[in-house]
Design a protein around this motif. Structure first.
Motif, PDB file in Angstrom:
ATOM      1  N   LYS B  65       0.823  -1.205   0.000  1.00 39.18           N
ATOM      2  CA  LYS B  65       0.000   0.000   0.000  1.00 39.18           C
ATOM      3  C   LYS B  65       0.863   1.263   0.000  1.00 39.18           C
ATOM      4  N   PHE B  66       1.942   1.239   0.796  1.00 41.33           N
ATOM      5  CA  PHE B  66       2.805   2.418   0.831  1.00 41.33           C
ATOM      6  C   PHE B  66       3.930   2.349  -0.186  1.00 41.33           C
ATOM      7  N   ASN B  67       3.815   1.356  -1.099  1.00 43.35           N
ATOM      8  CA  ASN B  67       4.732   1.283  -2.224  1.00 43.35           C
ATOM      9  C   ASN B  67       6.194   1.087  -1.802  1.00 43.35           C
ATOM     10  N   VAL B  68       6.420   0.308  -0.760  1.00 39.13           N
ATOM     11  CA  VAL B  68       7.803   0.051  -0.352  1.00 39.13           C
ATOM     12  C   VAL B  68       8.092  -1.457  -0.259  1.00 39.13           C
ATOM     13  N   PRO B  69       7.719  -2.248  -1.296  1.00 45.53           N
ATOM     14  CA  PRO B  69       7.967  -3.697  -1.161  1.00 45.53           C
ATOM     15  C   PRO B  69       9.447  -4.048  -1.042  1.00 45.53           C
ATOM     16  N   PHE B  70      10.358  -3.101  -1.397  1.00 49.72           N
ATOM     17  CA  PHE B  70      11.779  -3.443  -1.257  1.00 49.72           C
ATOM     18  C   PHE B  70      12.213  -3.540   0.205  1.00 49.72           C
ATOM     19  N   LEU B  71      11.342  -3.092   1.107  1.00 52.72           N
ATOM     20  CA  LEU B  71      11.677  -3.236   2.526  1.00 52.72           C
ATOM     21  C   LEU B  71      11.289  -4.608   3.076  1.00 52.72           C
ATOM     22  N   GLN B  72      10.848  -5.517   2.183  1.00 50.10           N
ATOM     23  CA  GLN B  72      10.271  -6.754   2.708  1.00 50.10           C
ATOM     24  C   GLN B  72      11.253  -7.583   3.526  1.00 50.10           C
ATOM     25  N   TYR B  73      12.542  -7.620   3.149  1.00 57.03           N
ATOM     26  CA  TYR B  73      13.458  -8.489   3.910  1.00 57.03           C
ATOM     27  C   TYR B  73      13.599  -7.973   5.337  1.00 57.03           C
ATOM     28  N   VAL B  74      13.792  -6.650   5.451  1.00 52.33           N
ATOM     29  CA  VAL B  74      13.941  -6.071   6.795  1.00 52.33           C
ATOM     30  C   VAL B  74      12.668  -6.302   7.595  1.00 52.33           C
ATOM     31  N   ALA B  75      11.509  -6.065   6.944  1.00 47.36           N
ATOM     32  CA  ALA B  75      10.238  -6.198   7.660  1.00 47.36           C
ATOM     33  C   ALA B  75      10.008  -7.636   8.101  1.00 47.36           C
ATOM     34  N   PHE B  76      10.225  -8.596   7.194  1.00 48.43           N
ATOM     35  CA  PHE B  76       9.936  -9.998   7.518  1.00 48.43           C
ATOM     36  C   PHE B  76      10.798 -10.489   8.669  1.00 48.43           C
ATOM     37  N   ILE B  77      12.083 -10.143   8.626  1.00 44.91           N
ATOM     38  CA  ILE B  77      12.969 -10.701   9.656  1.00 44.91           C
ATOM     39  C   ILE B  77      12.613 -10.127  11.021  1.00 44.91           C
ATOM     40  N   ILE B  78      12.179  -8.866  11.037  1.00 45.07           N
ATOM     41  CA  ILE B  78      11.776  -8.277  12.318  1.00 45.07           C
ATOM     42  C   ILE B  78      10.492  -8.939  12.813  1.00 45.07           C
ATOM     43  N   ILE B  79       9.530  -9.165  11.888  1.00 47.87           N
ATOM     44  CA  ILE B  79       8.280  -9.825  12.289  1.00 47.87           C
ATOM     45  C   ILE B  79       8.573 -11.198  12.878  1.00 47.87           C
ATOM     46  N   ILE B  80       9.438 -11.955  12.197  1.00 51.26           N
ATOM     47  CA  ILE B  80       9.704 -13.316  12.663  1.00 51.26           C
ATOM     48  C   ILE B  80      10.368 -13.291  14.034  1.00 51.26           C
ATOM     49  N   ALA B  81      11.368 -12.402  14.190  1.00 46.59           N
ATOM     50  CA  ALA B  81      12.065 -12.354  15.473  1.00 46.59           C
ATOM     51  C   ALA B  81      11.100 -11.965  16.596  1.00 46.59           C
ATOM     52  N   ALA B  82      10.245 -10.972  16.328  1.00 45.49           N
ATOM     53  CA  ALA B  82       9.297 -10.527  17.350  1.00 45.49           C
ATOM     54  C   ALA B  82       8.304 -11.639  17.678  1.00 45.49           C
ATOM     55  N   LEU B  83       7.820 -12.313  16.637  1.00 41.09           N
ATOM     56  CA  LEU B  83       6.842 -13.382  16.809  1.00 41.09           C
ATOM     57  C   LEU B  83       7.394 -14.494  17.683  1.00 41.09           C
ATOM     58  N   VAL B  84       8.633 -14.901  17.389  1.00 38.95           N
ATOM     59  CA  VAL B  84       9.232 -15.980  18.171  1.00 38.95           C
ATOM     60  C   VAL B  84       9.355 -15.560  19.626  1.00 38.95           C
ATOM     61  N   GLN B  85       9.726 -14.297  19.842  1.00 38.70           N
ATOM     62  CA  GLN B  85       9.862 -13.789  21.205  1.00 38.70           C
ATOM     63  C   GLN B  85       8.527 -13.841  21.950  1.00 38.70           C
ATOM     64  N   PHE B  86       7.455 -13.404  21.265  1.00 35.15           N
ATOM     65  CA  PHE B  86       6.134 -13.408  21.894  1.00 35.15           C
ATOM     66  C   PHE B  86       5.666 -14.822  22.187  1.00 35.15           C
ATOM     67  N   VAL B  87       5.862 -15.718  21.231  1.00 41.13           N
ATOM     68  CA  VAL B  87       5.453 -17.105  21.425  1.00 41.13           C
ATOM     69  C   VAL B  87       6.167 -17.685  22.633  1.00 41.13           C
ATOM     70  N   GLU B  88       7.466 -17.372  22.745  1.00 43.12           N
ATOM     71  CA  GLU B  88       8.238 -17.897  23.863  1.00 43.12           C
ATOM     72  C   GLU B  88       7.681 -17.375  25.190  1.00 43.12           C
ATOM     73  N   MET B  89       7.404 -16.055  25.251  1.00 42.24           N
ATOM     74  CA  MET B  89       6.892 -15.476  26.495  1.00 42.24           C
ATOM     75  C   MET B  89       5.533 -16.052  26.843  1.00 42.24           C
ATOM     76  N   TYR B  90       4.676 -16.230  25.806  1.00 44.18           N
ATOM     77  CA  TYR B  90       3.328 -16.733  26.051  1.00 44.18           C
ATOM     78  C   TYR B  90       3.380 -18.160  26.572  1.00 44.18           C
ATOM     79  N   ILE B  91       4.177 -19.007  25.919  1.00 47.45           N
ATOM     80  CA  ILE B  91       4.223 -20.408  26.343  1.00 47.45           C
ATOM     81  C   ILE B  91       4.778 -20.522  27.757  1.00 47.45           C
ATOM     82  N   ARG B  92       5.766 -19.668  28.077  1.00 49.39           N
ATOM     83  CA  ARG B  92       6.352 -19.740  29.414  1.00 49.39           C
ATOM     84  C   ARG B  92       5.304 -19.448  30.481  1.00 49.39           C
ATOM     85  N   LYS B  93       4.425 -18.472  30.203  1.00 49.16           N
ATOM     86  CA  LYS B  93       3.349 -18.144  31.149  1.00 49.16           C
ATOM     87  C   LYS B  93       2.257 -19.207  31.126  1.00 49.16           C
ATOM     88  N   ALA B  94       1.829 -19.621  29.925  1.00 46.88           N
ATOM     89  CA  ALA B  94       0.625 -20.434  29.805  1.00 46.88           C
ATOM     90  C   ALA B  94       0.876 -21.895  30.154  1.00 46.88           C
TER      91      ALA B  94
END
Lengths: 209, 192
Positions: B65-94
């Protein structure tokens, strides 16, 4: 400084030869080496990212706090990979097409983050440059050797030049994924054999003295 | 129908480990015991499905939408790292027991190239949202299948007499080569 620049450079060529000794960066080593040209191009793209990102990391190592260092490094690496990807797509579109998704996957090539963690964050620019150049050149040589072996056996050619005559029946399996695993397994065994022979020689030389 | 084809293709025919060489590091590193391999497989499948669900909307609704698909590598790797972190925190609590089983494998998944590869392939093939989720799940199933089979073979190998220089990584990769040959047989299941 504990070791000389020459030592930091040389260790990447044999002692810490990336794919065979450190067993890092296997994904590109296996995936793009179906011809010598692809192996070489991948090696060059990787050394560019490895060298520039580790120099940058070495420069900013004192300003980044330890807790956020991994995300910070990954963002630096991902940015440089984007540069390499766009450059290849603009200048060598054919190579860029045949390497496909494996150029962006340099982001998660463990060699780069591994060197940043193990070396660049503790050392100043000059040793870092020597270290990454050594490791990078070792990586290029390994990829080109893999590519050459698979191309000779699978197509009967080197760098696209026909080497073997009509009598040669190409081993198609060498171009396929299975061939990559087989060649790599064989090369690891070969490296083990050479280094154990070297160690034996050194041991017997020490004994006789 | 389309979804079933994607599932079969991603889990068997184009198995990420054996045809695209993605996720080789955990495949070699964690495949020495079947129990560990199974847990690693489950954790990876979970993260892959979530990754597909998270990267698809961000790519299509933010980057395009904002016409910046060339940022996809940076965006994806940050999403994955954040996601793994959240999953880890959630499982530790739950669920502490699940955390004990999966805990050490979760951080490793961030650097699993199969997860980033999944996001890239998803964009390249222009899947819809539902197709992406099926693709992510199927890729995880394929990864689990490959790593569990490998660990079963390696447990048997402990009693085998392997030539000295072929021990360890070398024999593991040669076996992977044979598995890749066997998986080629699945190619007849569907066309394309």
């Amino acid at each position: 400084m504990a070791n000389s620049l020459g030592y930091e450079f040389k260790k990447g060529l044999w002692q810490e030869l990336p794919p065979f000794r450190l067993v890092l960066g296997l994904c590109p080593t296996l995936a793009v080496t179906n011809s010598a040209v692809n192996g070489l191009a991948m090696g060059l793209a990787t050394i560019f990212v490895l060298f520039t990102s580790n120099i940058l990391i070495s420069l900013v190592r004192k300003t980044i706090s330890a807790q956020v260092r991994i995300p910070a490094y990954v963002v630096i690496i991902a940015t440089l990979v984007t540069v390499a990807d766009l450059f290849l797509a603009a200048v060598f579109p054919d190579i860029s097409k045949s390497l496909g998704p494996y150029i962006p996957l340099i982001v998660v090539n463990c060699i780069i983050l591994g060197r940043a963690e193990a070396f660049a964050q503790k050392n100043s620019i000059l040793p870092t440059a020597a270290d990454t150049l050594g490791i990078g050149i070792g990586f290029i040589i390994s990829l080109t050797i893999m590519g050459t072996i698979r191309e000779v056996l699978g197509f009967g050619s080197i760098f696209g030049v026909k080497l073997l005559g009509e009598w040669f029946e190409p081993w198609i399996v060498m171009i396929l994924p299975a061939g990559a695993f087989l060649v790599f397994g064989g090369l690891v065994a070969l490296v083990n054999w050479i280094s154990s022979r070297k160690a034996e020689k050194a041991a017997s030389a020490a004994m006789s003295r | 129908m389309e979804l079933i084809l994607i599932f079969i293709s991603a889990s068997l025919i184009n198995n990420f480990v054996l045809t695209y060489f993605l996720g080789i590091c955990p495949f070699v590193g964690v495949s020495n015991k079947t129990e560990n391999a199974l847990n690693m497989g489950f954790a990876t499948t979970f993260v892959m499905t979530l990754t597909a669900a998270a990267t698809w909307p961000i790519y299509n609704y933010v980057l395009v939408k904002f016409n910046v698909p060339f940022l996809q590598y940076v965006a994806f790797i940050i999403i994955i790292a954040a996601l793994v972190q959240f999953v880890e925190m959630y499982i530790r609590k739950a669920s502490p027991s699940l955390y004990r089983a999966l805990g050490i494998f979760l951080p490793l998944i961030t650097t699993n190239c199969a997860v980033l590869g999944l996001a890239l392939f998803m964009v390249m093939r222009e899947y819809s949202f539902l197709e992406s989720i099926v693709f992510g799940f199927a890729t995880g199933v394929g990864f689990t299948l490959a790593i569990v089979m490998m660990s079963g073979i390696r447990e048997e190998l402990e009693f085998a007499d392997i030539p000295k220089h072929f021990q360890g990584i070398s024999i593991t990769l040669i076996i992977a080569g044979m598995m890749a040959l066997a998986f080629m047989g699945f190619a007849g299941l569907i066309r394309g």
